[in-house]
Write a protein that holds these residues in place. Structure first.
Motif, PDB file in Angstrom:
ATOM      1  N   GLU A  70      63.608  29.133  16.593  1.00  4.49           N
ATOM      2  CA  GLU A  70      64.876  28.807  17.244  1.00  4.49           C
ATOM      3  C   GLU A  70      65.840  29.978  17.070  1.00  4.49           C
ATOM      4  N   TRP A 104      62.697  28.633  21.311  1.00  7.00           N
ATOM      5  CA  TRP A 104      63.882  28.034  21.915  1.00  7.00           C
ATOM      6  C   TRP A 104      65.056  28.979  21.688  1.00  7.00           C
ATOM      7  N   SER A 164      58.203  28.155  26.344  1.00  4.66           N
ATOM      8  CA  SER A 164      59.498  28.479  25.735  1.00  4.66           C
ATOM      9  C   SER A 164      60.639  27.875  26.558  1.00  4.66           C
TER      10      SER A 164
END
Length: 201
Positions: free
Chosen positions: A23, A43, A62
């Motif tokens: 992330e 992400w 993604s």
């Protein structure tokens, strides 16, 4: 799973690194290299990627929300079923990239190179493609309503079943692509006829 928040990287080489399932929030990457990197199911939120190289990278699955990839290179990258929401992709090159199943929600894809890309059946309503190179793209059955294709390269684009109503087509060469089976509004139809020399009153 890892998480990077508000980090800044300049000219860092992440090539062939395993960066999947991460992330990234509010991070900035300038002239970084991600060649052949594994970025599956990454992400990104509000990140900036400036002149980065994603050639051959694995970005399938993604998700990118409000991120910017400006003047980046995605040559041969795998973007299968990736998702871009409200992203700025201006000037990026997707030559030979796999874009099958990609989701593009709004955002600015102006000046991008998407030659030969398969974007069929996608909803790209309101997306900006100003002066984008869409040569031989498959846009069949796409929802392209209110998209901006001003001066875009649309030669040999496949549009059967596409909905173009409300899309901006200023400066496009209507003679370079086939609109058979596409839905157009009255203004577009008039512009199309005039491009072939018809006098519409």
């Amino acid at each position: 799973m890892y998480s990077y928040i508000e980090q800044q990287y300049t000219e860092v080489d992440f090539s062939h690194k395993d960066l999947r399932d991460g992330e990234l929030r509010q991070c900035t990457f300038t002239r970084c290299r991600f060649r052949g990197a594994h970025l599956e199911e990454v992400w990104t939120v509000g990140c900036q990627f400036v002149e980065c190289d994603f050639s051959g990278a694995q970005l399938n699955g993604s998700v990118h929300t409000g991120s910017a990839f400006t003047n980046c290179r995605f040559h041969g990258a795998n973007l299968f079923v990736s998702k871009f929401e409200e992203c700025k992709m201006v000037g990026s090159d997707f030559s030979e990239a796999s874009l099958d199943g990609v989701t593009i929600e709004k955002g600015d894809w102006s000046y991008t190179s998407l030659r030969h890309a398969n974007l069929s059946k996608q909803s790209m309503r309101g997306v900006r493609f100003v002066e984008a190179d869409l040569y031989e793209c498959n846009l069949e059955k796409c929802d392209l309503r209110d998209a901006d294709f001003s001066r875009a390269q649309l030669s040999r684009v496949r549009l059967f079943g596409a909905d173009l109503r409300g899309a901006v087509l200023d400066g496009v060469n209507f003679k370079s692509f086939d609109v058979k089976g596409a839905r157009m509004d009255a203004g577009q139809a008039v512009a199309f006829l005039r491009s072939y020399g018809a006098k519409v009153e």
